[in-house]
Design an enzyme around this catalytic site. Structure first.
Site, PDB file in Angstrom:
ATOM      1  N   GLY A 199      13.997  -5.993   7.273  1.00  0.00           N
ATOM      2  CA  GLY A 199      15.019  -4.984   6.961  1.00  0.00           C
ATOM      3  C   GLY A 199      15.757  -5.181   5.650  1.00  0.00           C
ATOM      4  O   GLY A 199      16.846  -4.645   5.476  1.00  0.00           O
ATOM      5  N   ASN A 229      14.986  -3.984   2.704  1.00  0.00           N
ATOM      6  CA  ASN A 229      15.112  -2.706   1.996  1.00  0.00           C
ATOM      7  C   ASN A 229      16.216  -1.857   2.608  1.00  0.00           C
ATOM      8  O   ASN A 229      16.986  -1.212   1.891  1.00  0.00           O
ATOM      9  CB  ASN A 229      13.776  -1.952   1.972  1.00  0.00           C
ATOM     10  N   MET A 281       5.806  -0.679   9.987  1.00  0.00           N
ATOM     11  CA  MET A 281       4.396  -1.056   9.998  1.00  0.00           C
ATOM     12  C   MET A 281       3.622  -0.237  11.030  1.00  0.00           C
ATOM     13  O   MET A 281       3.005  -0.782  11.947  1.00  0.00           O
ATOM     14  CB  MET A 281       4.261  -2.552  10.261  1.00  0.00           C
ATOM     15  N   LEU A 305       2.193   7.092  10.648  1.00  0.00           N
ATOM     16  CA  LEU A 305       2.759   8.277  11.302  1.00  0.00           C
ATOM     17  C   LEU A 305       1.629   9.249  11.637  1.00  0.00           C
ATOM     18  O   LEU A 305       0.688   9.407  10.867  1.00  0.00           O
ATOM     19  CB  LEU A 305       3.753   8.982  10.379  1.00  0.00           C
ATOM     20  N   ASN A 312       8.316   6.459   1.638  1.00  0.00           N
ATOM     21  CA  ASN A 312       7.832   5.131   2.029  1.00  0.00           C
ATOM     22  C   ASN A 312       7.903   4.225   0.819  1.00  0.00           C
ATOM     23  O   ASN A 312       7.744   4.676  -0.310  1.00  0.00           O
ATOM     24  CB  ASN A 312       6.378   5.222   2.514  1.00  0.00           C
ATOM     25  N   HIS A 362       6.062   0.812  -0.791  1.00  0.00           N
ATOM     26  CA  HIS A 362       4.854  -0.011  -0.644  1.00  0.00           C
ATOM     27  C   HIS A 362       4.859  -1.063  -1.760  1.00  0.00           C
ATOM     28  O   HIS A 362       5.126  -0.735  -2.914  1.00  0.00           O
ATOM     29  CB  HIS A 362       3.603   0.871  -0.740  1.00  0.00           C
TER      30      HIS A 362
HETATM   31  C1  GAR Z   1       8.411  -4.631   2.010  1.00  0.00           C
HETATM   32  O1  GAR Z   1       7.813  -5.486   1.061  1.00  0.00           O
HETATM   33  C2  GAR Z   1       7.719  -3.283   2.014  1.00  0.00           C
HETATM   34  O2  GAR Z   1       7.326  -2.852   0.735  1.00  0.00           O
HETATM   35  C3  GAR Z   1       6.513  -3.570   2.871  1.00  0.00           C
HETATM   36  O3  GAR Z   1       7.020  -4.358   3.926  1.00  0.00           O
HETATM   37  C4  GAR Z   1       8.126  -5.125   3.439  1.00  0.00           C
HETATM   38  C5  GAR Z   1       9.299  -4.906   4.348  1.00  0.00           C
HETATM   39  O4  GAR Z   1      10.351  -5.748   3.984  1.00  0.00           O
HETATM   40  N1  GAR Z   1       5.906  -2.365   3.362  1.00  0.00           N
HETATM   41  C6  GAR Z   1       4.607  -2.212   3.502  1.00  0.00           C
HETATM   42  O5  GAR Z   1       3.782  -3.082   3.265  1.00  0.00           O
HETATM   43  C7  GAR Z   1       4.182  -0.839   4.005  1.00  0.00           C
HETATM   44  N2  GAR Z   1       2.783  -0.638   3.810  1.00  0.00           N
HETATM   45  P1  GAR Z   1      11.816  -5.476   4.514  1.00  0.00           P
HETATM   46  O6  GAR Z   1      11.704  -5.320   6.035  1.00  0.00           O
HETATM   47  O7  GAR Z   1      12.573  -6.702   4.148  1.00  0.00           O
HETATM   48  O8  GAR Z   1      12.331  -4.229   3.856  1.00  0.00           O
END
Ligand code: GAR
Length: 198
Positions: free
Chosen positions: A12, A14, A89, A92, A106, A108
């Site tokens: 979490g 982000n 993860m 949708l 989203n 990435h």
């Molecule tokens: C982040 O690095 C995000 O970009 C990635 O998961 C992490 C979540 O971190 N998302 C993906 O890989 C989606 N395909 P967070 O929970 O600390 O925000």
């Protein structure tokens, strides 16, 4: 001011970066709900500490569309305008995507279209790229695919390992997501083919 609904599955960071930017006034928005498909997501705890409504809707063993229907109902209950996937993860269903046309974002951790899918930072590192980065994009019905709103690049240093690279990409993610939410919530853009033009 737009109501944001954050979907997450884990740490979490982000989400908390967005919440911090709202708290200091860098971003004009309100987080109306945080939803996780996993009860052990740290992001849910972080939301509760901030007194932001936090809901767990376990996805394990549920048909995708049934779970998505519950998630969309919760987003509607909280009057969400923009859905922000922040480490969510889970793919949708097309039905979910159609409920919020050009209203789902989203993040990435790669410069798409390079390295879609899981562990993008590790994929980029192992491939030997010299420039890595992150992408915030609209969600469409294909994985890591919709029109790109913001990208930020990160040089790959000779001294990097997968972990140090992923951490530097993450710092840029935290900036990129707020920028993208600003662009979308201010509505000052056109979508021309796949291009977001301001
Ligand atoms: C982040 O690095 C995000 O970009 C990635 O998961 C992490 C979540 O971190 N998302 C993906 O890989 C989606 N395909 P967070 O929970 O600390 O925000």
């Amino acid at each position: 001011m737009k109501n944001l609904g954050i979907l997450l599955s884990g740490r979490g960071s982000n989400f908390t970066a967005i919440a911090d930017n709202i708290a200091v006034g860098t971003l004009a928005a309100r987080i109306s709900v945080v939803i996780s498909n996993r009860s052990d997501a740290q992001g849910i705890e972080a939301a509760r500490q901030r007194r932001i409504p936090a809901i767990v809707l376990p996805s394990k063993g549920k048909p995708r569309e049934e779970h998505d229907r519950a998630t969309v109902a919760a987003l509607r209950d909280h009057n969400v305008d923009l859905v922000c996937l922040a480490g969510y993860m889970r793919l949708l269903s097309p039905w979910f995507v159609q409920q919020f046309p050009h209203k789902i974002l989203n993040i990435h951790p790669s410069l798409l279209p390079a390295f879609p899918g899981l562990e993008a930072q590790q994929q980029a590192f192992a491939f030997g790229v010299k420039i890595a980065g992150c992408t915030v994009h609209f969600v469409d019905e294909e994985l890591d695919h919709g029109p790109i709103i913001v990208q930020k690049s990160v040089p790959v240093l000779d001294s990097d390992d997968e972990h140090t690279l992923a951490m530097r990409i993450l710092e840029q993610e935290h900036l990129a997501y707020t920028e993208a939410i600003k662009i979308v919530s201010e509505g000052k853009f056109k979508i021309v083919g796949r291009r977001i033009v301001r």
